[in-house]
Design a protein around this motif. Structure first.
Motif, short mmCIF file in Angstrom:
data_model
loop_
_atom_site.label_atom_id
_atom_site.label_comp_id
_atom_site.label_asym_id
_atom_site.label_seq_id
_atom_site.Cartn_x
_atom_site.Cartn_y
_atom_site.Cartn_z
N GLU A 3 0.90 -1.27 -0.33
CA GLU A 3 0.12 0.20 0.09
C GLU A 3 0.92 1.33 -0.14
O GLU A 3 0.65 2.19 -0.68
CB GLU A 3 -0.96 -0.12 1.35
CG GLU A 3 -1.69 0.97 1.19
CD GLU A 3 -2.75 1.29 2.56
OE1 GLU A 3 -3.45 2.16 2.80
OE2 GLU A 3 -2.81 0.19 2.95
N ILE A 4 2.05 1.21 0.79
CA ILE A 4 2.81 2.43 0.75
C ILE A 4 3.60 2.62 -0.66
O ILE A 4 3.67 3.90 -1.05
CB ILE A 4 3.92 2.30 1.95
CG1 ILE A 4 3.15 2.25 3.40
CG2 ILE A 4 4.96 3.29 2.01
CD1 ILE A 4 4.00 1.92 4.40
N GLN A 8 -1.29 6.15 -6.42
CA GLN A 8 -2.88 6.78 -6.32
C GLN A 8 -3.09 7.47 -7.55
O GLN A 8 -2.04 8.34 -8.20
CB GLN A 8 -3.18 7.58 -4.82
CG GLN A 8 -2.79 6.72 -3.52
CD GLN A 8 -1.38 6.03 -3.29
OE1 GLN A 8 -0.52 7.12 -3.54
NE2 GLN A 8 -1.23 5.14 -2.97
N HIS A 109 2.83 8.68 -6.29
CA HIS A 109 3.10 8.09 -4.79
C HIS A 109 2.78 8.79 -3.68
O HIS A 109 3.58 9.41 -3.03
CB HIS A 109 4.74 7.80 -4.73
CG HIS A 109 4.95 6.51 -5.82
ND1 HIS A 109 5.62 6.86 -7.16
CD2 HIS A 109 5.02 5.28 -5.59
CE1 HIS A 109 5.66 5.75 -7.57
NE2 HIS A 109 5.29 4.70 -6.84
N THR A 111 1.03 8.12 -0.64
CA THR A 111 1.31 7.37 0.42
C THR A 111 2.65 7.32 0.94
O THR A 111 3.00 7.57 1.89
CB THR A 111 0.60 6.18 0.34
OG1 THR A 111 -0.75 6.24 0.12
CG2 THR A 111 0.63 5.41 1.68
N TRP A 115 4.45 8.93 4.35
CA TRP A 115 5.17 7.94 5.30
C TRP A 115 6.70 8.29 5.36
O TRP A 115 7.30 8.12 6.39
CB TRP A 115 5.00 6.44 4.83
CG TRP A 115 3.66 6.01 5.48
CD1 TRP A 115 2.81 5.85 4.66
CD2 TRP A 115 3.26 5.69 6.86
NE1 TRP A 115 1.60 5.41 5.44
CE2 TRP A 115 2.03 5.53 6.53
CE3 TRP A 115 4.14 5.92 7.91
CZ2 TRP A 115 1.19 5.26 7.99
CZ3 TRP A 115 3.26 5.53 9.33
CH2 TRP A 115 1.85 5.20 9.20
N SER A 148 -2.18 10.28 7.23
CA SER A 148 -1.83 8.94 6.78
C SER A 148 -2.92 7.90 7.19
O SER A 148 -3.40 6.88 6.66
CB SER A 148 -0.78 8.68 6.95
OG SER A 148 0.30 9.67 6.48
N TRP A 149 -3.26 7.97 8.57
CA TRP A 149 -4.16 7.14 9.01
C TRP A 149 -5.35 7.09 9.02
O TRP A 149 -6.25 6.06 8.94
CB TRP A 149 -3.67 6.72 10.74
CG TRP A 149 -2.35 5.95 10.94
CD1 TRP A 149 -1.62 5.34 9.97
CD2 TRP A 149 -1.84 5.62 12.04
NE1 TRP A 149 -0.82 4.50 10.49
CE2 TRP A 149 -0.65 4.89 12.01
CE3 TRP A 149 -2.00 6.22 13.36
CZ2 TRP A 149 0.21 4.31 12.93
CZ3 TRP A 149 -1.24 5.76 14.40
CH2 TRP A 149 -0.04 4.75 14.09
N PRO A 153 -7.88 8.75 0.44
CA PRO A 153 -6.97 9.09 -0.25
C PRO A 153 -7.20 10.61 -1.00
O PRO A 153 -6.17 11.24 -1.24
CB PRO A 153 -7.12 8.15 -1.72
CG PRO A 153 -7.88 6.87 -1.17
CD PRO A 153 -8.61 7.48 -0.01
N GLN A 156 -5.79 12.77 1.78
CA GLN A 156 -4.24 12.63 1.88
C GLN A 156 -3.71 13.41 0.69
O GLN A 156 -2.63 13.92 0.73
CB GLN A 156 -3.87 11.32 1.43
CG GLN A 156 -4.27 10.40 3.21
CD GLN A 156 -4.06 8.96 2.90
OE1 GLN A 156 -3.24 8.40 1.74
NE2 GLN A 156 -4.24 8.28 3.61
N SER A 157 -4.13 13.32 -0.66
CA SER A 157 -3.70 13.97 -1.84
C SER A 157 -3.85 15.34 -1.71
O SER A 157 -2.76 16.25 -1.91
CB SER A 157 -4.39 13.53 -3.13
OG SER A 157 -4.13 13.99 -4.26
#
Length: 228
Positions: A3-4, A8, A109, A111, A115, A148-149, A153, A156-157
């Motif tokens: 997943e990392i 996306q 990328h 994610t 991280w 992140s958690w 998506p 996060q984006s």
């Protein structure tokens, strides 16, 4: 891990422009810039620290202050390539991180970017030696961790694009601020002046180097983020 390392989909283009405008507002307006500049200081001092370790120097402490200044203390030879590279790494750090982030976002990328940023902040936290600095790094890392958690998506984006735009745009302003201070007789122990003393290359040349790196990173980052 899959997943990392996975990719996306890119956000709608209007989101890219809105996040750029928000980042530009943070950089352009002084009342917004003063608190936001702490993030650039974290990158600046982290750059000093990372290059100090990479060149074999012993990193002893990083301090971040409420006036957005910072200090990185390393031990080793007082002259030579190692100390020159360590001093030269501060101002380019934020723009280069922004460029790297833009490359990750340009290839989807999101994610991995979040991280990686969290990991860098955690590594830096180990060396921070004052309360304000610890608080700054913890809060910044917590923001990345929570996004992140706890978010999807799309959020996060948006967050990742806003951060990268801020690093790229915010990475340009500090060198101009230093130039203005030096013009009025301030910052006599700045990175540029220390480098001038070590290398006998005028501080103005080092300032030009800082400007060149930050502007080139901004141009390159724009190409990744805007998909030219």
């Amino acid at each position: 891990m899959t997943e990392i390392l996975g990719t996306q989909p890119a956000p709608d283009q209007w989101i890219v422009y809105v996040t750029a405008a928000c980042a530009l507002a943070l950089v352009a307006f002084r009342t917004l810039w003063l608190p936001a500049r702490n993030a650039i200081t974290i990158a600046h001092e982290g750059g000093h620290g990372l290059v100090a370790l990479a060149t074999g120097r012993r990193l002893e402490a990083i301090r971040l202050h409420s006036d957005t200044s910072g200090l990185t203390v390393s031990r080793g030879r007082p002259t030579g390539v190692g100390v020159v590279l360590t001093l030269a790494a501060g101002y380019p750090a934020a723009p280069l991180l922004g460029l790297g982030g833009a490359a990750l976002l340009g290839t989807g990328h999101v994610t991995l970017l979040l991280w990686a940023a969290t990991a860098l902040l955690l590594a830096m936290l180990v060396m921070v030696r004052n309360a304000y600095g610890i608080l700054s790094v913890v809060l910044t890392g917590a923001a990345f961790l929570l996004v992140s958690w706890l978010t999807g998506p799309d959020v996060q984006s948006v967050f990742a694009y806003a951060v990268v735009w801020f690093l790229l745009l915010g990475g340009v302003r500090p060198a101009f601020e230093l130039q203005a201070k030096r013009r009025h007789g301030g910052a006599p122990d700045s990175d540029a002046d220390q480098l001038a003393g070590l290398t006998h290359v005028p501080a103005a040349v080092w300032l030009l180097f800082f400007h060149t790196v930050s502007i080139c990173c901004l141009i390159g980052g724009c190409r990744w983020l805007l998909r030219f």
